[in-house]
Write an enzyme that holds these catalytic residues in place. Structure first.
Site, PDB file in Angstrom:
ATOM      1  N   LYS A   1      46.087 -12.741  14.176  1.00  0.00           N
ATOM      2  CA  LYS A   1      46.872 -12.069  13.115  1.00  0.00           C
ATOM      3  C   LYS A   1      47.591 -10.858  13.725  1.00  0.00           C
ATOM      4  O   LYS A   1      48.787 -10.679  13.522  1.00  0.00           O
ATOM      5  CB  LYS A   1      45.941 -11.587  12.009  1.00  0.00           C
ATOM      6  CG  LYS A   1      46.552 -10.569  11.050  1.00  0.00           C
ATOM      7  CD  LYS A   1      45.655 -10.171   9.912  1.00  0.00           C
ATOM      8  CE  LYS A   1      44.757  -9.014  10.190  1.00  0.00           C
ATOM      9  NZ  LYS A   1      45.326  -7.675  10.156  1.00  0.00           N
ATOM     10  N   ASN A   2      46.876 -10.062  14.510  1.00  0.00           N
ATOM     11  CA  ASN A   2      47.438  -8.795  14.971  1.00  0.00           C
ATOM     12  C   ASN A   2      48.382  -8.930  16.167  1.00  0.00           C
ATOM     13  O   ASN A   2      49.011  -7.966  16.560  1.00  0.00           O
ATOM     14  CB  ASN A   2      46.319  -7.792  15.258  1.00  0.00           C
ATOM     15  CG  ASN A   2      45.638  -7.347  13.972  1.00  0.00           C
ATOM     16  OD1 ASN A   2      46.124  -7.640  12.872  1.00  0.00           O
ATOM     17  ND2 ASN A   2      44.514  -6.676  14.090  1.00  0.00           N
TER      18      ASN A   2
ATOM     19  N   ASP B   1      37.515  -3.033  14.673  1.00  0.00           N
ATOM     20  CA  ASP B   1      37.610  -4.188  13.760  1.00  0.00           C
ATOM     21  C   ASP B   1      36.379  -5.079  13.804  1.00  0.00           C
ATOM     22  O   ASP B   1      36.308  -6.050  13.057  1.00  0.00           O
ATOM     23  CB  ASP B   1      38.853  -5.036  14.096  1.00  0.00           C
ATOM     24  CG  ASP B   1      40.120  -4.277  13.794  1.00  0.00           C
ATOM     25  OD1 ASP B   1      41.195  -4.709  14.251  1.00  0.00           O
ATOM     26  OD2 ASP B   1      40.036  -3.233  13.130  1.00  0.00           O
TER      27      ASP B   1
HETATM   28  C1  EPZ Z   1      46.065  -1.832  14.316  1.00  0.00           C
HETATM   29  O1  EPZ Z   1      46.320  -0.940  13.248  1.00  0.00           O
HETATM   30  C2  EPZ Z   1      45.426  -3.067  13.699  1.00  0.00           C
HETATM   31  N1  EPZ Z   1      46.349  -3.691  12.749  1.00  0.00           N
HETATM   32  C3  EPZ Z   1      44.134  -2.673  12.983  1.00  0.00           C
HETATM   33  O2  EPZ Z   1      43.518  -3.873  12.524  1.00  0.00           O
HETATM   34  C4  EPZ Z   1      43.186  -2.017  13.985  1.00  0.00           C
HETATM   35  O3  EPZ Z   1      42.041  -1.586  13.318  1.00  0.00           O
HETATM   36  C5  EPZ Z   1      43.897  -0.818  14.635  1.00  0.00           C
HETATM   37  O4  EPZ Z   1      45.131  -1.252  15.246  1.00  0.00           O
HETATM   38  C6  EPZ Z   1      43.057  -0.158  15.709  1.00  0.00           C
HETATM   39  O5  EPZ Z   1      42.724  -1.098  16.687  1.00  0.00           O
HETATM   40  C7  EPZ Z   1      47.341  -4.477  13.239  1.00  0.00           C
HETATM   41  O6  EPZ Z   1      47.480  -4.660  14.433  1.00  0.00           O
HETATM   42  C8  EPZ Z   1      48.247  -5.096  12.227  1.00  0.00           C
HETATM   43  P1  EPZ Z   1      46.526   2.560  15.202  1.00  0.00           P
HETATM   44  P2  EPZ Z   1      47.242   0.383  13.514  1.00  0.00           P
HETATM   45  O7  EPZ Z   1      47.943   2.996  14.999  1.00  0.00           O
HETATM   46  O8  EPZ Z   1      48.347   0.041  14.421  1.00  0.00           O
HETATM   47  C9  EPZ Z   1      45.820   7.084  13.955  1.00  0.00           C
HETATM   48  C10 EPZ Z   1      42.549  -5.316  10.965  1.00  0.00           C
HETATM   49  O9  EPZ Z   1      41.430  -5.272  10.445  1.00  0.00           O
HETATM   50  N2  EPZ Z   1      47.293   7.177  13.991  1.00  0.00           N
HETATM   51  O10 EPZ Z   1      46.083   2.201  16.565  1.00  0.00           O
HETATM   52  O11 EPZ Z   1      47.564   0.959  12.178  1.00  0.00           O
HETATM   53  C11 EPZ Z   1      45.335   6.251  12.787  1.00  0.00           C
HETATM   54  O12 EPZ Z   1      45.173   7.059  11.646  1.00  0.00           O
HETATM   55  C12 EPZ Z   1      43.369  -4.050  11.098  1.00  0.00           C
HETATM   56  O13 EPZ Z   1      43.082  -6.354  11.439  1.00  0.00           O
HETATM   57  C13 EPZ Z   1      47.888   8.426  13.810  1.00  0.00           C
HETATM   58  O14 EPZ Z   1      47.219   9.429  13.612  1.00  0.00           O
HETATM   59  O15 EPZ Z   1      46.202   1.322  14.254  1.00  0.00           O
HETATM   60  C14 EPZ Z   1      44.017   5.726  13.269  1.00  0.00           C
HETATM   61  O16 EPZ Z   1      43.038   6.715  13.049  1.00  0.00           O
HETATM   62  C15 EPZ Z   1      42.706  -2.879  10.413  1.00  0.00           C
HETATM   63  N3  EPZ Z   1      49.255   8.513  13.846  1.00  0.00           N
HETATM   64  C16 EPZ Z   1      44.220   5.578  14.778  1.00  0.00           C
HETATM   65  O17 EPZ Z   1      45.384   6.359  15.101  1.00  0.00           O
HETATM   66  C17 EPZ Z   1      50.057   7.408  14.043  1.00  0.00           C
HETATM   67  O18 EPZ Z   1      51.293   7.549  14.076  1.00  0.00           O
HETATM   68  C18 EPZ Z   1      44.470   4.156  15.238  1.00  0.00           C
HETATM   69  O19 EPZ Z   1      45.583   3.683  14.556  1.00  0.00           O
HETATM   70  C19 EPZ Z   1      49.425   6.150  14.221  1.00  0.00           C
HETATM   71  C20 EPZ Z   1      48.044   6.058  14.199  1.00  0.00           C
END
Ligand code: EPZ
Length: 417
Positions: A22-23, A304
């Site tokens: 999916k991701n 995850d």
């Molecule tokens: C991706 O989300 C995945 N989703 C998530 O999977 C996964 O949990 C996550 O990466 C971490 O591995 C998809 O790929 C569609 P991040 P994403 O940006 O990109 C902070 C699932 O269950 N952050 O790496 O949103 C954020 O708040 C889903 O399949 C900022 O602060 O994750 C978080 O604490 C859930 N500012 C951390 O970084 C930003 O601009 C990680 O977020 C971006 C993120």
């Protein structure tokens, strides 16, 4: 709304085939905006999140069809560079079209993604990357409005390794003037898959999978065909299901190294399994030893899979400690597991899991995608029947889950509630 009725205590045996990721599929689908030629995609899973992304793409500029099992994405009629609120609110990963729209059309109107159950999920790093490339970003009535005349490559240093931020900036950079460097890039396999997809269309990306990614802007991208990698989170979920309730469960069609941190942690808990080239055979049914888990960006233990391993550890011979370092509110499964007889205490981002002899079936509520998966795993081993409500959360990320589990000997029934 649908619910699952799970009759616990049945031993799982047999083969479960892992679906496409999916991701990896979501950013790769968004990236098709960057070319007007035909793109064929294989191994894209049939999930509600994928359907939402396909709806978004047809809104923007694409005609979607299936040709002998392959997804065909063609350039459609007039282009509208908008991702509307009603789609983005159902799936925040819709924000991944922002980078591709900026890269291809130099303009975008994308609804500002809300938070979700597991956290605020800001996108400040994404926007910082675009601004470094010369993009003007405004927020108007809940929409991100992005415009740029000349999109220039830039040096983008992330404050933290964000998966979506790395993907979004990469997509904006492939057609920009000059070189873009991303420092402190996320290293997840889905990033590497997106880069190899884009390179197969003529992009020039190096270093994906490392903290430093270099992208040379090119004039345009051609079409092509690509096969998406297997879903490492689905694989880890079934691997743990086998460890908890299995006899011999074969998890097939995965890339074992993508779940290396999970394999190592489950081995530390004393579970037996063997790793082959494209599959893992797990010999379940043993009570696990307690372990310490700390979620980390890849290649660390994946956030995850935190809820799923917590399910396994509720039955450990002793007390485990799980620290969730990525999201601020990713313990929604705890109260529901405790309703099934688990003994888990949460203190800020730390969960202390005191192992118990058994879990008991109960009516429980799914709250987010991976929390729902952990409740399914608990239901498989609990005594009696577990009813899980709101399993639309599950349908976002697990393809035909009840069919795959029942083929292993589980007894999972989908009912209307
Ligand atoms: C991706 O989300 C995945 N989703 C998530 O999977 C996964 O949990 C996550 O990466 C971490 O591995 C998809 O790929 C569609 P991040 P994403 O940006 O990109 C902070 C699932 O269950 N952050 O790496 O949103 C954020 O708040 C889903 O399949 C900022 O602060 O994750 C978080 O604490 C859930 N500012 C951390 O970084 C930003 O601009 C990680 O977020 C971006 C993120």
């Amino acid at each position: 709304m649908d619910a699952f009725l799970i009759e616990g205590g049945r031993k799982l045996e047999g083969v479960v085939k892992i679906s496409g990721s999916k991701n990896a599929s979501l950013p790769i689908l968004a990236a098709t905006i960057l070319t007007e030629d035909d793109v064929y995609l294989e191994n894209v899973p049939d999930l509600s999140d994928v359907k939402t992304m396909l709806k978004l793409l047809s809104n923007i500029s694409k005609e979607i069809s299936y040709e002998d099992g392959k997804l065909l994405i063609k350039q459609g009629g007039e282009v509208q560079t908008v991702a509307p609120y009603d789609l983005v609110k159902t799936m925040r990963a819709s924000v991944l079209v922002l980078g591709a729209l900026i890269g291809k059309y130099h303009s975008a109107r994308v609804s500002f993604p809300g938070g979700c159950a597991i956290g605020a999920r800001p996108i400040d790093q994404h926007l910082k990357g675009f601004e470094a490339m010369g993009v003007k970003i405004d927020i108007e009535e809940g929409y991100i409005v992005a415009n740029v005349d000349k999109l220039r490559g830039a040096r983008v240093v992330f404050d933290l390794p964000t998966v979506g931020g790395t993907e979004n900036v990469m997509m904006a950079a492939v057609l920009a003037e000059g070189e873009t460097i991303i420092e402190n890039a996320a290293m997840e396999p889905e990033i590497t898959d997106l880069a190899s997809f884009l390179n197969s269309l003529g992009a020039k990306i190096e270093g994906a999978g490392t903290p430093l990614i270099r992208i040379q802007g090119v004039k345009k991208l051609h079409g092509g065909s690509y096969r998406v990698i297997p879903d490492r989170i689905e694989a880890a979920t079934y691997f743990i299901a086998g460890a908890m309730s299995g006899g011999e469960v074969i998890v097939d069609d995965l890339i074992p190294e993508h779940i290396d941190a999970v394999l190592k942690k489950v081995a530390e808990a004393g579970i037996d399994f063997k790793v082959e080239e494209k599959r893992v055979v797990v010999y379940g049914g043993k009570r696990p030893k307690p372990v310490q888990v700390k979620t980390r960006p890849y290649p660390g233990f994946p956030t995850d899979v935190q809820a799923q391993i917590m399910s396994m550890l509720t039955l450990a011979r002793g007390t485990s400690v799980i620290v969730e370092t990525i999201f601020e509110n990713r313990f929604m499964h705890v109260n529901e597991l405790n309703r099934m007889g688990a003994r888990i205490k949460v203190e800020d981002r730390t969960a202390v899991v005191e192992g118990v002899e058994k879990l008991k079936g109960a009516p429980v509520m799914a709250s987010d995608l991976r929390a729902s998966a952990s409740l399914v795993l608990a239901g498989l081993v609990a005594e009696g029947v577990t009813k899980i409500s709101r399993i639309y959360h599950l349908d976002r990320g697990y393809e035909r889950m009840e069919y795959k589990l029942n083929a292993l000997g589980a007894h999972v029934e989908r009912i209307k509630e």
